[in-house]
Design a protein around this motif. Structure first.
Motif, PDB file in Angstrom:
ATOM      1  N   LEU A  25       4.329   5.500  -5.768  1.00 45.99           N
ATOM      2  CA  LEU A  25       4.296   5.402  -7.023  1.00 45.99           C
ATOM      3  C   LEU A  25       3.334   6.446  -7.709  1.00 45.99           C
ATOM      4  O   LEU A  25       3.293   6.824  -8.925  1.00 45.99           O
ATOM      5  N   ALA A  26       2.267   6.669  -7.155  1.00 46.03           N
ATOM      6  CA  ALA A  26       1.335   7.812  -7.373  1.00 46.03           C
ATOM      7  C   ALA A  26       1.797   9.070  -7.093  1.00 46.03           C
ATOM      8  O   ALA A  26       0.996  10.176  -7.423  1.00 46.03           O
ATOM      9  N   ASP A  27       3.103   9.400  -6.629  1.00 49.04           N
ATOM     10  CA  ASP A  27       3.733  10.723  -6.568  1.00 49.04           C
ATOM     11  C   ASP A  27       2.915  11.322  -5.436  1.00 49.04           C
ATOM     12  O   ASP A  27       2.934  12.667  -5.293  1.00 49.04           O
ATOM     13  N   VAL A  28       2.405  10.702  -4.362  1.00 52.33           N
ATOM     14  CA  VAL A  28       1.945  11.447  -2.988  1.00 52.33           C
ATOM     15  C   VAL A  28       3.070  12.159  -2.444  1.00 52.33           C
ATOM     16  O   VAL A  28       2.662  13.127  -1.567  1.00 52.33           O
ATOM     17  N   GLY A  29       4.260  11.629  -2.545  1.00 53.75           N
ATOM     18  CA  GLY A  29       5.279  12.166  -1.619  1.00 53.75           C
ATOM     19  C   GLY A  29       5.466  11.128  -0.385  1.00 53.75           C
ATOM     20  O   GLY A  29       4.688  10.431   0.160  1.00 53.75           O
ATOM     21  N   ALA A  30       6.883  11.401  -0.044  1.00 55.48           N
ATOM     22  CA  ALA A  30       7.331  10.256   1.059  1.00 55.48           C
ATOM     23  C   ALA A  30       6.589  10.787   2.350  1.00 55.48           C
ATOM     24  O   ALA A  30       6.211   9.656   3.287  1.00 55.48           O
ATOM     25  N   GLY A  31       6.627  11.782   2.582  1.00 53.59           N
ATOM     26  CA  GLY A  31       6.201  12.254   3.765  1.00 53.59           C
ATOM     27  C   GLY A  31       4.697  12.202   3.905  1.00 53.59           C
ATOM     28  O   GLY A  31       3.994  11.362   5.084  1.00 53.59           O
ATOM     29  N   PRO A  32       3.708  12.758   3.104  1.00 54.63           N
ATOM     30  CA  PRO A  32       2.411  12.341   2.897  1.00 54.63           C
ATOM     31  C   PRO A  32       2.199  10.830   2.971  1.00 54.63           C
ATOM     32  O   PRO A  32       1.239  10.347   3.749  1.00 54.63           O
ATOM     33  N   GLU A  77       2.418   9.475   6.545  1.00 56.42           N
ATOM     34  CA  GLU A  77       1.422   9.705   7.542  1.00 56.42           C
ATOM     35  C   GLU A  77       0.389   9.050   7.385  1.00 56.42           C
ATOM     36  O   GLU A  77      -0.558   8.568   8.090  1.00 56.42           O
ATOM     37  N   ILE A  78      -0.004   8.822   5.867  1.00 54.75           N
ATOM     38  CA  ILE A  78      -1.260   8.079   5.789  1.00 54.75           C
ATOM     39  C   ILE A  78      -1.409   6.660   6.204  1.00 54.75           C
ATOM     40  O   ILE A  78      -2.143   6.088   6.663  1.00 54.75           O
ATOM     41  N   VAL A  79      -0.229   6.010   5.697  1.00 54.02           N
ATOM     42  CA  VAL A  79      -0.168   4.528   6.231  1.00 54.02           C
ATOM     43  C   VAL A  79      -0.080   4.408   7.925  1.00 54.02           C
ATOM     44  O   VAL A  79      -0.899   3.580   8.184  1.00 54.02           O
ATOM     45  N   LEU A  88       0.675  -1.363  -0.016  1.00 53.30           N
ATOM     46  CA  LEU A  88      -0.075  -0.177  -0.038  1.00 53.30           C
ATOM     47  C   LEU A  88       0.749   1.111   0.041  1.00 53.30           C
ATOM     48  O   LEU A  88       0.527   2.252  -0.800  1.00 53.30           O
ATOM     49  N   GLU A  89       1.833   1.283   0.606  1.00 51.79           N
ATOM     50  CA  GLU A  89       2.896   2.212   0.877  1.00 51.79           C
ATOM     51  C   GLU A  89       3.486   2.692  -0.620  1.00 51.79           C
ATOM     52  O   GLU A  89       3.624   3.541  -0.852  1.00 51.79           O
TER      53      GLU A  89
END
Length: 416
Positions: A151-158, A161-163, A145-146
Motif C-alpha cells: 500500500l506504500a507503493d514499495v512495489g511487489a518485487g521489493p 524481498e523485504i518480507v 506487513l506485506e
C-alpha cells in the motif's frame, strides 16, 4: 449713299453710345463703394471679410517700459494679461528596487527537513508500528506487513524481498522483540534505497571542444501538477545559496502563468529568466536562447523548465525529445531531473520509465513528501531504473527543498 450703309452706320453709333453709358454707370458705382469703404474705415469699422483667414503673426511680447510688472505690451500698445503661473506636478516616484532574498544554506535546511520527516506521521510507519508491536508475529501478521508495504507503493518485487529477508533474519536471530524486528526492517529498507548511489547534482561549468567554458545545463521534466515550475524556482535558490550564478529558461510556453511564475521566483534572488514573447512559442527555441544568454553572461548553470506532459502522449514526448536534441547541440546535458509527486504511487514509476527513455533522466526530485505521502515510490524507481532520488521537497516554503538523505527518508517512512 446706299440705304444699307446708312443703317449700318447708325447701328454702330448706337452700340458705341450704349457702351459709353454702361462704362459711366460702372465707374459711378465704384466711386460710391469706395466712398462707403473710406467712411467705414474712418469710423473704425472692420472691413468686410474676404473669406480667407490669415493666421496672425506670433506675438513677440516685447516688454514695454509703460507696462506694469509681469505684463508685456503688444505692438498696438495694449497690455497682455499676465500668464497663469505654471503648476508643477511632482514626478511620480520610481518604485523601489526589489529587495533580494538570501536563501537558507543547504546544510541548515537539510537538518530542518530531517526533523520534519521524522515528525511527518507517516501512515506507513503507523501501520508498521501496530504490526511490529505485537509480542509474537504470526503468519497473519507477516501478511499484514506485506500488505502495508504494498500500500506504500514499495512495489511487489521489493516488498516480497523485504518480507522474506526479514522473516529469515527473525527466525535465525530467534527473536520476536518488536524493537529488534523494526530495526531489521529499517536496515532492509535502507539497503533498497541504497545510500551508496551518487546523489550529487552536476552543476559545475564544463569546457567545450573549442576550449571555452560552457554552463551546466539542467533540464527539468515531469507531468502536470507535480510542482515542476515551483521546484525549478526552489532549485535556483539552492544553487544561489551554494554560490552558483544561474539563468532560468521558461520553456513551458503552453501554460500562461508558467513564465510569470518562474520570473517571480528568479527575481527574488536576482536570477534572470529567458522567456518567449508570446504564448505557444517553440519551447526548444526558448531553451536554446536561455543557454546562449547564460554563455554571454558567463553564468554557471542554466535551469530549463518544460511543459508538463503525460507520458502516454506521443506528440508531447516527441517535443521533449526535440528540446533535448537542440540543447545537446550547444553543450551536453549535465542533469535531467524528473519531478515526481510522492503521492502518485506506482503511476510515478510508469512516468519515470517513459521519461527516462525519451530524455535520459539522471535524477528524481520527490515533491509533496508530507504526512499523506506514501513515499515507497523511491524504492521502486531506484530499484527498477537505477535512477537516484537527488532532491526532496517537504512543505511550501521557498527553501523547503534539500538534497535527499536516505536515512532521514527511511526514518520518516517508518515514522521514527
Amino acid at each position: 449713299m446706299p440705304v444699307n450703309s446708312v443703317i449700318l452706320t447708325w447701328l454702330l453709333i448706337a452700340v458705341a453710345v450704349v457702351v459709353v453709358i454702361a462704362a459711366g454707370v460702372g465707374f459711378t458705382a465704384r466711386l460710391r463703394r469706395q466712398g462707403r469703404r473710406d467712411k467705414a474705415h474712418d469710423e473704425g469699422a472692420p472691413p468686410a471679410s474676404t473669406g480667407i483667414e490669415v493666421a496672425p503673426p506670433p506675438v513677440t511680447g516685447v516688454p514695454s517700459p509703460a507696462a506694469p510688472p509681469g505684463e508685456e505690451m503688444l505692438a498696438s500698445g495694449e497690455a497682455l494679461a499676465p500668464e497663469a503661473e505654471e503648476t508643477l506636478v511632482p514626478a511620480a516616484e520610481a518604485p523601489p528596487a526589489p529587495t533580494l532574498e538570501t536563501p537558507d544554506p543547504t546544510a541548515g535546511r537539510l537538518v530542518r527537513l530531517r526533523d520534519r520527516l521524522a515528525r511527518s506521521g507517516s501512515p506507513l510507519g503507523a501501520r508498521l508500528l501496530a504490526v511490529l508491536s505485537r509480542d509474537r508475529l504470526a503468519e497473519a501478521d507477516w501478511d499484514e506487513l506485506e500488505e502495508t508495504l504494498l500500500l506504500a507503493d514499495v512495489g511487489a518485487g521489493p516488498t516480497g524481498e523485504i518480507v522474506d529477508a526479514l522473516r529469515t533474519r527473525v527466525r535465525v536471530a530467534g527473536t520476536g522483540d518488536p524493537a529488534q524486528v523494526r530495526a531489521m526492517l529499517r536496515e532492509q529498507l535502507l539497503e533498497l534505497v541504497d545510500p551508496s548511489l551518487d546523489r550529487s547534482l552536476d552543476t559545475a561549468p564544463t569546457t567545450g571542444e573549442d576550449g571555452t567554458e560552457q554552463p551546466a545545463i539542467v533540464l527539468v521534466v515531469g507531468v502536470n501538477g507535480t510542482g515542476k515550475t515551483t521546484t525549478v524556482g526552489k532549485l535556483a535558490r539552492v544553487l544561489v545559496a551554494d554560490g552558483r550564478t544561474v539563468v532560468l529558461g521558461a520553456a513551458d510556453t503552453f501554460r500562461a502563468a508558467a513564465a510569470e511564475q518562474l520570473t517571480t521566483w528568479g527575481a527574488r534572488v536576482g536570477v534572470p529568466t529567458v522567456r518567449a514573447d508570446r504564448e505557444g512559442a517553440d519551447p526548444a527555441s526558448v531553451a536554446f536562447d536561455a543557454v546562449r544568454t547564460a554563455k554571454a553572461d558567463g553564468a554557471d548553470v542554466v535551469l530549463v523548465d518544460t511543459a508538463g506532459r503525460l507520458q502516454n502522449k506521443a506528440g508531447l514526448m516527441d517535443e521533449l525529445g526535440k528540446i533535448t536534441r537542440v540543447l545537446t547541440r550547444t553543450a551536453p546535458l549535465s542533469e535531467v531531473l524528473l519531478v515526481l509527486d510522492a503521492t502518485t504511487g506506482q503511476n510515478g514509476l510508469n512516468q519515470a520509465r517513459v521519461f527516462t527513455q525519451v530524455a535520459g533522466v539522471t535524477g528524481i526530485v520527490l515533491t509533496k513528501l508530507d504526512g499523506t505521502a506514501k513515499g515507497g515510490i523511491v524504492v521502486a524507481v531506484q530499484r527498477e531504473l537505477g535512477v537516484p532520488v537527488k532532491l526532496v521537497g517537504l512543505g511550501e516554503g521557498p527553501d523547503d527543498l534539500a538534497p535527499f538523505d536516505p536515512e532521514a527518508f527511511v526514518d520518516g517512512l517508518l515514522g521514527a
